[in-house]
Design an enzyme around this catalytic site. Structure first.
Site, mmCIF file in Angstrom:
data_model
loop_
_atom_site.group_PDB
_atom_site.id
_atom_site.type_symbol
_atom_site.label_atom_id
_atom_site.label_comp_id
_atom_site.label_asym_id
_atom_site.label_seq_id
_atom_site.Cartn_x
_atom_site.Cartn_y
_atom_site.Cartn_z
ATOM 1 N N ASP A 39 0.853 -1.200 0.000
ATOM 2 C CA ASP A 39 0.000 0.000 0.000
ATOM 3 C C ASP A 39 0.887 1.248 0.000
ATOM 4 O OD1 ASP A 39 0.857 0.312 2.620
ATOM 5 O OD2 ASP A 39 -1.138 0.145 3.520
ATOM 6 N N CYS B 220 2.465 -3.811 4.107
ATOM 7 C CA CYS B 220 1.711 -2.595 4.425
ATOM 8 C C CYS B 220 2.342 -2.011 5.689
ATOM 9 C CB CYS B 220 0.211 -2.864 4.541
ATOM 10 S SG CYS B 220 -0.286 -3.982 5.862
ATOM 11 N N THR C 105 1.687 -2.537 8.982
ATOM 12 C CA THR C 105 1.959 -3.597 9.969
ATOM 13 C C THR C 105 2.148 -4.973 9.327
ATOM 14 O OG1 THR C 105 -0.399 -4.027 10.166
ATOM 15 C CG2 THR C 105 0.564 -2.467 11.749
ATOM 16 N N HIS D 146 6.882 -26.097 7.690
ATOM 17 C CA HIS D 146 5.735 -26.797 8.297
ATOM 18 C C HIS D 146 4.396 -26.436 7.670
ATOM 19 C CE1 HIS D 146 7.927 -27.685 12.380
ATOM 20 N NE2 HIS D 146 8.633 -28.063 11.328
ATOM 21 N N HIS E 289 3.164 -32.947 8.254
ATOM 22 C CA HIS E 289 2.542 -31.620 8.125
ATOM 23 C C HIS E 289 1.425 -31.605 7.077
ATOM 24 C CE1 HIS E 289 5.653 -30.157 10.706
ATOM 25 N NE2 HIS E 289 6.579 -30.622 9.882
ATOM 26 N N ARG F 108 -2.270 -31.544 8.066
ATOM 27 C CA ARG F 108 -2.790 -30.254 8.569
ATOM 28 C C ARG F 108 -3.049 -29.284 7.423
ATOM 29 N NH1 ARG F 108 2.159 -31.293 12.548
ATOM 30 N NH2 ARG F 108 1.100 -32.797 13.871
#
Ligand code: RB5
Length: 151
Positions: free
Chosen positions: A8, A66, A68, A99, A134, A137
């Site tokens: 951004d 961006c 954060t 993972h 993994h 999941r």
């Protein structure tokens, strides 16, 4: 290897530095889906654009930035097939590849200094998915997406 990058208005200069770093160090092609203007630019636009490019195979992986790293990663993770990690240190970046088979990385230009960001990028790009235990999941994440489609 093609990397899609998006940002951004907060992360214009930062995005350019990370793009140059990847091109110079790895020789990868970096395709820009973000803004190059400091005029206000809503992060979901860039997050979705990079995520669509990853899912369609236009690019291999995506990096989004961006203020954060949070908003743009939320947008990316709304796209089916995206596993985007928001990181402020290299350990999680590496483990997210090994993972979680992340296909997108996000960080915050207001949170992570540029040299630390380069270390995060290095860790993330060098990480190889380990599969094995993994995968069940990852398959479960896909199942969630399928269930949400049918709600
Ligand atoms: C823009 O002010 C800011 O909200 C954005 O860059 C990002 O930090 C959102 O998560």
């Amino acid at each position: 290897m093609k990397i899609g990058i998006g940002n951004d208005h907060v992360a214009v200069e930062y995005k350019k530095q990370i793009s140059e770093y990847i091109k110079e160090k790895y020789g990868y092609e970096v395709i820009n889906y973000g803004t190059d203007s400091t005029e206000r630019f809503n992060y979901p636009v860039a997050g979705e654009a990079v995520a669509n490019a990853v899912v369609s195979g236009e690019v291999d992986k995506g990096i989004v930035i961006c203020g954060t790293g949070v908003g743009i990663s939320l947008a990316a993770n709304k796209v089916n097939g995206i596993r985007c990690v928001t990181c402020s240190e290299p350990y999680s970046a590496l483990l997210s590849r090994q993972h979680n088979n992340t296909n997108m990385l996000a960080f915050g230009a207001r949170v992570v200094g540029i040299e630390l960001a380069k270390m995060i990028v290095d860790a993330w790009l060098s990480g190889e998915y380990e599969g094995g235990r993994h995968q069940v999941r990852i398959d479960m994440l896909k199942d969630i997406e399928e269930r949400q489609k049918n709600r």
